[in-house]
Design a protein around this motif. Structure first.
Motif, PDB file in Angstrom:
ATOM      1  N   SER A 266    -111.255 -46.656  45.687  1.00  0.00           N
ATOM      2  CA  SER A 266    -109.440 -45.795  45.740  1.00  0.00           C
ATOM      3  C   SER A 266    -109.783 -44.461  45.808  1.00  0.00           C
ATOM      4  CB  SER A 266    -108.631 -45.637  44.250  1.00  0.00           C
ATOM      5  OG  SER A 266    -109.107 -45.075  43.261  1.00  0.00           O
ATOM      6  N   PRO A 267    -108.718 -44.258  47.165  1.00  0.00           N
ATOM      7  CA  PRO A 267    -109.097 -42.733  47.164  1.00  0.00           C
ATOM      8  C   PRO A 267    -109.427 -41.716  46.384  1.00  0.00           C
ATOM      9  CG  PRO A 267    -107.209 -43.984  48.122  1.00  0.00           C
ATOM     10  CD  PRO A 267    -107.326 -44.795  47.310  1.00  0.00           C
ATOM     11  N   GLU A 268    -108.877 -41.642  45.488  1.00  0.00           N
ATOM     12  CA  GLU A 268    -109.035 -40.976  43.991  1.00  0.00           C
ATOM     13  C   GLU A 268    -110.165 -40.888  43.390  1.00  0.00           C
ATOM     14  OE1 GLU A 268    -104.470 -41.946  44.480  1.00  0.00           O
ATOM     15  OE2 GLU A 268    -106.367 -43.405  44.067  1.00  0.00           O
TER      16      GLU A 268
ATOM     17  N   ILE B 254    -110.297 -42.030  54.588  1.00  0.00           N
ATOM     18  CA  ILE B 254    -112.549 -41.749  54.130  1.00  0.00           C
ATOM     19  C   ILE B 254    -112.617 -43.124  52.920  1.00  0.00           C
ATOM     20  CG2 ILE B 254    -114.014 -40.854  52.256  1.00  0.00           C
ATOM     21  CD1 ILE B 254    -112.248 -37.941  53.188  1.00  0.00           C
ATOM     22  N   ALA B 255    -111.795 -43.803  52.200  1.00  0.00           N
ATOM     23  CA  ALA B 255    -112.321 -44.865  51.591  1.00  0.00           C
ATOM     24  C   ALA B 255    -111.878 -46.237  51.985  1.00  0.00           C
ATOM     25  CB  ALA B 255    -110.634 -44.593  50.199  1.00  0.00           C
ATOM     26  N   GLU B 256    -110.620 -45.441  52.820  1.00  0.00           N
ATOM     27  CA  GLU B 256    -110.593 -47.099  54.015  1.00  0.00           C
ATOM     28  C   GLU B 256    -111.883 -47.352  55.012  1.00  0.00           C
ATOM     29  OE1 GLU B 256    -108.018 -49.183  58.433  1.00  0.00           O
ATOM     30  OE2 GLU B 256    -107.015 -47.587  57.287  1.00  0.00           O
ATOM     31  N   LEU B 257    -112.563 -46.060  55.538  1.00  0.00           N
ATOM     32  CA  LEU B 257    -113.946 -46.929  56.226  1.00  0.00           C
ATOM     33  C   LEU B 257    -115.628 -46.750  55.187  1.00  0.00           C
ATOM     34  CD1 LEU B 257    -115.310 -46.174  58.101  1.00  0.00           C
ATOM     35  CD2 LEU B 257    -115.802 -43.454  57.981  1.00  0.00           C
ATOM     36  N   TYR B 258    -115.342 -46.183  53.646  1.00  0.00           N
ATOM     37  CA  TYR B 258    -116.454 -46.385  53.024  1.00  0.00           C
ATOM     38  C   TYR B 258    -116.147 -47.791  52.446  1.00  0.00           C
ATOM     39  CZ  TYR B 258    -118.262 -47.183  48.824  1.00  0.00           C
ATOM     40  OH  TYR B 258    -119.275 -47.533  47.308  1.00  0.00           O
TER      41      TYR B 258
ATOM     42  N   LEU C 243    -104.207 -36.246  51.055  1.00  0.00           N
ATOM     43  CA  LEU C 243    -104.171 -37.910  50.738  1.00  0.00           C
ATOM     44  C   LEU C 243    -104.127 -38.837  51.887  1.00  0.00           C
ATOM     45  CD1 LEU C 243    -103.426 -39.609  48.738  1.00  0.00           C
ATOM     46  CD2 LEU C 243    -100.960 -39.318  48.586  1.00  0.00           C
ATOM     47  N   GLN C 244    -103.697 -38.487  53.093  1.00  0.00           N
ATOM     48  CA  GLN C 244    -103.981 -39.532  54.867  1.00  0.00           C
ATOM     49  C   GLN C 244    -105.402 -39.123  54.366  1.00  0.00           C
ATOM     50  OE1 GLN C 244    -101.445 -37.107  53.607  1.00  0.00           O
ATOM     51  NE2 GLN C 244     -99.610 -38.081  54.146  1.00  0.00           N
ATOM     52  N   THR C 245    -105.408 -37.589  54.420  1.00  0.00           N
ATOM     53  CA  THR C 245    -107.479 -38.098  54.482  1.00  0.00           C
ATOM     54  C   THR C 245    -109.009 -38.539  53.732  1.00  0.00           C
ATOM     55  OG1 THR C 245    -107.144 -36.079  56.096  1.00  0.00           O
ATOM     56  CG2 THR C 245    -109.758 -36.638  55.042  1.00  0.00           C
ATOM     57  N   TRP C 246    -108.216 -38.539  52.293  1.00  0.00           N
ATOM     58  CA  TRP C 246    -108.897 -39.539  51.389  1.00  0.00           C
ATOM     59  C   TRP C 246    -108.545 -41.085  51.683  1.00  0.00           C
ATOM     60  CZ3 TRP C 246    -112.665 -37.075  49.003  1.00  0.00           C
ATOM     61  CH2 TRP C 246    -112.221 -35.728  48.863  1.00  0.00           C
TER      62      TRP C 246
ATOM     63  N   LEU D 255    -122.962 -43.013  50.713  1.00  0.00           N
ATOM     64  CA  LEU D 255    -122.107 -43.838  51.709  1.00  0.00           C
ATOM     65  C   LEU D 255    -121.163 -42.619  51.926  1.00  0.00           C
ATOM     66  CD1 LEU D 255    -121.676 -46.009  53.927  1.00  0.00           C
ATOM     67  CD2 LEU D 255    -121.245 -47.414  51.954  1.00  0.00           C
ATOM     68  N   ALA D 256    -119.961 -42.453  50.797  1.00  0.00           N
ATOM     69  CA  ALA D 256    -118.664 -41.781  50.223  1.00  0.00           C
ATOM     70  C   ALA D 256    -118.782 -40.836  51.532  1.00  0.00           C
ATOM     71  CB  ALA D 256    -118.650 -42.058  49.178  1.00  0.00           C
ATOM     72  N   TRP D 257    -120.035 -39.840  50.907  1.00  0.00           N
ATOM     73  CA  TRP D 257    -120.063 -38.744  51.073  1.00  0.00           C
ATOM     74  C   TRP D 257    -120.216 -38.493  53.158  1.00  0.00           C
ATOM     75  CZ3 TRP D 257    -125.434 -37.187  53.504  1.00  0.00           C
ATOM     76  CH2 TRP D 257    -124.969 -35.788  54.451  1.00  0.00           C
ATOM     77  N   LYS D 258    -120.782 -39.790  53.932  1.00  0.00           N
ATOM     78  CA  LYS D 258    -120.655 -39.681  55.091  1.00  0.00           C
ATOM     79  C   LYS D 258    -119.195 -40.084  55.756  1.00  0.00           C
ATOM     80  CE  LYS D 258    -125.945 -41.549  55.484  1.00  0.00           C
ATOM     81  NZ  LYS D 258    -126.893 -42.559  55.600  1.00  0.00           N
ATOM     82  N   CYS D 259    -118.809 -40.735  55.004  1.00  0.00           N
ATOM     83  CA  CYS D 259    -117.662 -41.077  55.539  1.00  0.00           C
ATOM     84  C   CYS D 259    -116.880 -39.706  55.882  1.00  0.00           C
ATOM     85  CB  CYS D 259    -116.848 -41.917  54.429  1.00  0.00           C
ATOM     86  SG  CYS D 259    -117.825 -44.284  54.790  1.00  0.00           S
ATOM     87  N   TYR D 260    -116.898 -38.967  54.301  1.00  0.00           N
ATOM     88  CA  TYR D 260    -116.049 -38.070  54.587  1.00  0.00           C
ATOM     89  C   TYR D 260    -116.530 -36.591  55.279  1.00  0.00           C
ATOM     90  CZ  TYR D 260    -115.011 -33.005  52.406  1.00  0.00           C
ATOM     91  OH  TYR D 260    -114.962 -31.554  52.461  1.00  0.00           O
TER      92      TYR D 260
END
Length: 403
Positions: A233-235, A213-217, A207-210, A182-187
Motif C-alpha cells: 500500500s502507499p502507507e 509510487i505504490a501502483e508502479l511498485y 498522497l497522490q504521489t505515494w 525497488l520501492a526506492w527506484k519507483c520513488y
C-alpha cells in the motif's frame, strides 16, 4: 604530553581524552602481558618498531579476531590523533572536535589494515595517515550533507550501492532489501520535486504521489521480484522510505563511543577496551624469517626514498616550489597562484604533471625491481603513499602532542 617511546607503550596503550583534550595514555593489561611474554623469545630485536608491526600484522592476517589487531590499533593512536588535529584545525568548522574525528578514524582501522601492503616497503603509519585523512574528509563531507537534508531529498541523492550498504548495515536480509530497492527506484522515478533543483529542504510527497509510487511498485514486482511477493500500500511504501532514510543516516552518521569510556557502577568499573575480543597470542614463531623480511623491507624503503628524491630533483625549480607549497605549506592552488603570481590553471597543470612524473618513476621502480604487477589498485596504492611521502618530506610531524 610526550609521544610514546618504548615498544611496550607503542603497542599496548590507548589515547585518553577529557572532553576534547588528549590527557594521557591508558594501558591495556592483556596487551601488555601479551607483548612482554612475546619479547622473552625475541630480546635481541625487542626495540625494533618495524619488527613488531610486521609480526602483529602477520598474526592479524592469520587470525583477524586475535589480539594482534588491538596491538596495531594501539600503534596507530598517534597517527589518528595528528590527522584528526590537523583536519579540525585547517579544514572543518568547530562543530567537529578532535576527539570526535579521532573516534571516526579508529572505527575505520580495518580499512587501513586490509589495504596495507608491507611488501611494498612503506610503513604502516605513513599509509594509515594517508587513508585516515582521506576517509575522514569524505566522512565529514557526507555527514554535513546528510545532516542538513530532509529524508525526501536524501533519498533522491542516494545511489543504489549506498542504500544497499545502509540496509545491510542494519541487518536486513537480501530478500527484503530487494523490495526496498525497488520501492526506492519507483520513488525516484515518480517523485519530481517542484522546487528548484538542488534544494535540501525537499518536502514530503503528496498522497497522490505515494499512490502512484505504490501502483508502479506493484506492477514492477511481478517482473523483478519473486512471484510470491505481496502487494504494498502507499502507507507501507512511505514507511519503507522513512526507514531507508534512517538507515542511511545511521550508516553515514554513526554515534562514536570511546574505547576508554568506563562502564559499570562501581569505582573499579571496567572500560570498554577491557572487553575487546581476542585470545592471548602464542610466542613469536620463525623469528629469523621475520627479521630477514624486516631488513629487506628497510632496504626497499631506502631505495624507494632514493627513487623519489632523485625524481624530485629532476623536476624544474618552479615545479618543486609548487609541490613544496602544496604539500609543505598546505596552500591551496589559488593561494599558490597568488603567491607565485601565476594563473590557477597553470598551477593545477604543473602540480598534476609533477605528480605524474613522480608516480611514473616510482611505478617503474616497483615493476622492474620489486616485480610488482601494476594493476589499477596497485597504482592507486602507490599514488596514495607517494602523496603521503611528499607531505612527510615537506611538512614532517612534530615529536610531541599538544595538550
Amino acid at each position: 604530553m610526550q609521544a610514546r617511546k618504548t615498544i611496550i607503550r607503542l603497542f599496548t596503550t590507548f589515547l585518553q581524552f577529557d572532553s576534547d583534550k588528549a590527557i594521557g595514555w591508558v594501558t591495556d593489561g592483556r596487551l601488555r602481558r601479551n607483548i612482554v611474554n612475546s619479547q622473552v623469545y625475541s630480546s635481541e630485536i625487542e626495540n625494533s618498531e618495524n619488527f613488531w608491526v610486521t609480526y602483529w600484522y602477520k598474526q592479524w592476517q592469520d587470525n583477524p579476531k586475535s589480539l594482534a589487531k588491538e596491538h596495531l590499533l594501539a600503534y596507530l593512536q598517534e597517527t589518528c590523533y595528528w590527522v584528526a588535529s590537523k583536519t579540525v584545525k585547517n579544514i572543518y568548522s568547530p562543530q567537529y572536535t578532535v576527539s570526535d574525528c579521532f573516534q571516526m578514524m579508529i572505527a575505520r582501522t580495518d580499512k587501513v589494515l586490509k589495504g596495507f601492503k608491507p611488501e611494498m616497503g612503506f610503513g604502516l603509519k605513513n599509509y594509515g595517515s594517508a587513508i585516515f585523512s582521506s576517509e575522514l574528509k569524505e566522512l565529514l563531507r557526507q555527514e554535513q550533507e546528510i545532516d542538513i537534508c530532509t529524508n525526501w531529498r536524501l533519498l533522491r541523492k542516494l545511489t543504489q550501492k549506498r542504500l544497499t550498504e545502509s540496509l545491510e548495515n542494519i541487518g536486513m536480509n537480501s530478500k527484503i532489501i530487494e523490495r526496498y530497492i525497488l520501492a526506492w527506484k519507483c520513488y525516484q522515478m515518480l517523485y519530481t520535486p517542484t522546487q528548484r533543483t538542488g534544494t535540501r529542504k525537499l518536502q514530503k510527497p503528496t498522497l497522490q504521489t505515494w499512490e502512484a509510487i505504490a501502483e508502479l511498485y506493484n506492477n514492477q514486482r511481478l517482473k523483478q521480484l519473486p512471484t510470491n511477493t505481496p502487494e504494498c500500500s502507499p502507507e507501507i511504501i512511505e514507511k519503507w522510505m522513512v526507514a531507508s532514510a534512517k538507515a542511511v543516516r545511521a550508516y553515514f552518521y554513526p554515534s562514536h563511543i570511546s574505547l576508554n569510556v568506563p562502564h559499570g557502577n562501581s569505582e573499579a568499573s571496567r572500560e570498554l577496551i577491557d572487553d575487546l575480543p581476542g585470545d592471548e597470542e602464542k610466542s613469536p614463531i620463525s623469528q629469523i624469517v621475520i627479521q630477514e623480511e624486516k631488513l629487506a623491507r628497510e632496504v626497499q624503503q631506502d631505495r624507494i626514498k632514493s627513487v623519489l628524491l632523485t625524481a624530485l630533483e629532476e623536476l624544474d625549480e618552479e615545479s618543486r616550489k609548487i609541490i613544496q607549497l602544496y604539500y609543505g605549506a598546505e596552500l591551496s592552488q589559488q593561494q599558490i597562484a597568488k603567491k607565485l603570481e601565476m594563473k590557477q590553471y597553470n598551477i593545477s597543470r604543473r602540480l598534476s604533471k609533477s605528480r605524474e612524473v613522480l608516480l611514473y618513476k616510482l611505478a617503474a621502480y616497483c615493476k622492474e625491481s620489486l616485480h610488482i604487477s601494476l594493476n589499477p589498485p596497485v597504482l592507486d596504492y602507490i599514488s596514495t603513499l607517494m602523496k603521503e611521502w611528499l607531505k612527510l618530506k615537506f611538512n614532517p610531524p612534530t615529536s610531541e602532542m599538544e595538550n
